[in-house]
Scaffold this active site. Structure first.
Site, PDB file in Angstrom:
ATOM      1  N   LYS A  44      -9.055  13.894  24.244  1.00 44.25           N
ATOM      2  CA  LYS A  44      -8.691  14.865  23.086  1.00 44.25           C
ATOM      3  C   LYS A  44      -7.275  14.928  22.493  1.00 44.25           C
ATOM      4  CE  LYS A  44     -11.127  18.145  26.389  1.00 44.25           C
ATOM      5  NZ  LYS A  44     -11.026  17.692  27.762  1.00 44.25           N
ATOM      6  N   GLY A  45      -6.521  14.154  23.361  1.00 39.53           N
ATOM      7  CA  GLY A  45      -4.962  14.092  22.876  1.00 39.53           C
ATOM      8  C   GLY A  45      -4.831  13.884  21.491  1.00 39.53           C
ATOM      9  N   GLU A  98      -3.887   6.781  18.716  1.00 40.87           N
ATOM     10  CA  GLU A  98      -3.552   7.229  20.272  1.00 40.87           C
ATOM     11  C   GLU A  98      -2.448   8.416  20.132  1.00 40.87           C
ATOM     12  OE1 GLU A  98      -5.138   6.064  23.097  1.00 40.87           O
ATOM     13  OE2 GLU A  98      -4.878   3.843  23.177  1.00 40.87           O
ATOM     14  N   ASP A  99      -2.553   9.138  21.351  1.00 39.33           N
ATOM     15  CA  ASP A  99      -1.467  10.105  21.426  1.00 39.33           C
ATOM     16  C   ASP A  99      -0.307   9.408  22.077  1.00 39.33           C
ATOM     17  OD1 ASP A  99      -2.724   9.731  23.746  1.00 39.33           O
ATOM     18  OD2 ASP A  99      -2.970  11.741  24.566  1.00 39.33           O
ATOM     19  N   ASP A 102       0.806   4.237  27.175  1.00 40.96           N
ATOM     20  CA  ASP A 102       1.769   4.130  28.468  1.00 40.96           C
ATOM     21  C   ASP A 102       1.939   2.777  29.023  1.00 40.96           C
ATOM     22  OD1 ASP A 102       3.568   5.396  30.409  1.00 40.96           O
ATOM     23  OD2 ASP A 102       1.915   6.082  31.438  1.00 40.96           O
ATOM     24  N   VAL A 152       5.734  14.050  29.221  1.00 38.29           N
ATOM     25  CA  VAL A 152       5.829  14.846  27.997  1.00 38.29           C
ATOM     26  C   VAL A 152       4.635  15.648  27.688  1.00 38.29           C
ATOM     27  CG1 VAL A 152       7.753  13.353  27.117  1.00 38.29           C
ATOM     28  CG2 VAL A 152       5.307  13.002  26.520  1.00 38.29           C
ATOM     29  N   ASP A 158      -1.168  16.872  27.186  1.00 36.76           N
ATOM     30  CA  ASP A 158      -1.335  18.127  28.223  1.00 36.76           C
ATOM     31  C   ASP A 158      -0.751  17.555  29.376  1.00 36.76           C
ATOM     32  OD1 ASP A 158      -3.396  15.864  28.582  1.00 36.76           O
ATOM     33  OD2 ASP A 158      -4.078  17.391  30.194  1.00 36.76           O
TER      34      ASP A 158
END
Ligand code: IMP
Ligand code: MG
Length: 178
Positions: A44-45, A98-99, A102, A152, A158
């Site tokens: 969902k990000g 993408e959010d 990482d 973050v 989230d």
């Protein structure tokens, strides 16, 4: 500004985020002008970022979404598709939105999966990039912000499904939530 419990420090304000997304939207428009661009958002990000980005892009775009879920407790990067795209991507120019990138495991999995469907090209656009934590290398074509090694929230990211709707990006300290 009052911030929710656990939100320690604002890294990028709502104004900074909006301005940067507009810049990246312009870069994408230049790169893909005259081509058939499809934005693929990872639920969902990335939804929050994707909608703002799409508005900042000045060429016609299509959008589609997929969702992934990780096998919890297992090897990092073990993810599977929980909701697939609605339409094929064959012969299309695809930009994976993408959010955050990482460790890179999720992005690499998605790249490999999508590449198997014969798109014309695949690019990666991420709101946040935390290169200090990268384990597998992935080619990030567009990135709004590089961030330090801290957890973050905000702009789609989230903590236990909360705080996605914050307009800014902030460092979160889960120990201070209670
Ligand atoms: P990866 O480690 O590159 O596979 O990232 C996996 C996913 O972890 C991202 O798509 C986010 O959903 C989540 N994630 C990683 N870092 C953060 C963070 O700082 N805040 C919230 N979610 C995060
Ligand atoms: Mg998440």
């Amino acid at each position: 500004m009052t911030t929710p419990p656990g939100v320690e420090r604002i890294l990028f304000t709502e104004e900074q985020v909006a301005a940067r997304i507009r810049e990246v939207g312009r870069e994408i428009s230049q790169k893909y002008r005259g081509r058939d661009l499809k934005l693929i958002g990872v639920l969902k990000g990335a939804v929050f970022f994707l909608t703002e980005l799409a508005r900042a892009i000045e060429i016609p775009v299509k959008v589609d979404f997929l969702a992934i879920s990780s096998f919890s407790g297992s090897v990092p990067g073990m993810v599977r598709i929980a909701k697939d795209l609605d339409d094929p991507i064959e012969d299309q120019d695809v930009l994976l939105v993408e959010d955050i990138v990482d460790t890179g495991f999720t992005t690499r999995f998605l790249l490999q999966t999508l590449a198997g469907r014969a798109p014309r090209s695949i690019g990666i656009c991420t709101l946040l990039d935390r290169t200090v934590r990268r384990i597998v290398q992935v080619p990030v074509d567009f990135r709004c912000f590089e961030i330090p090694d801290r957890f973050v929230v905000g702009c789609g990211l989230d903590y236990k499904q909360l705080y996605r709707n914050l307009g800014y990006i902030a460092v979160m300290n889960p120990e201070k939530t209670s």
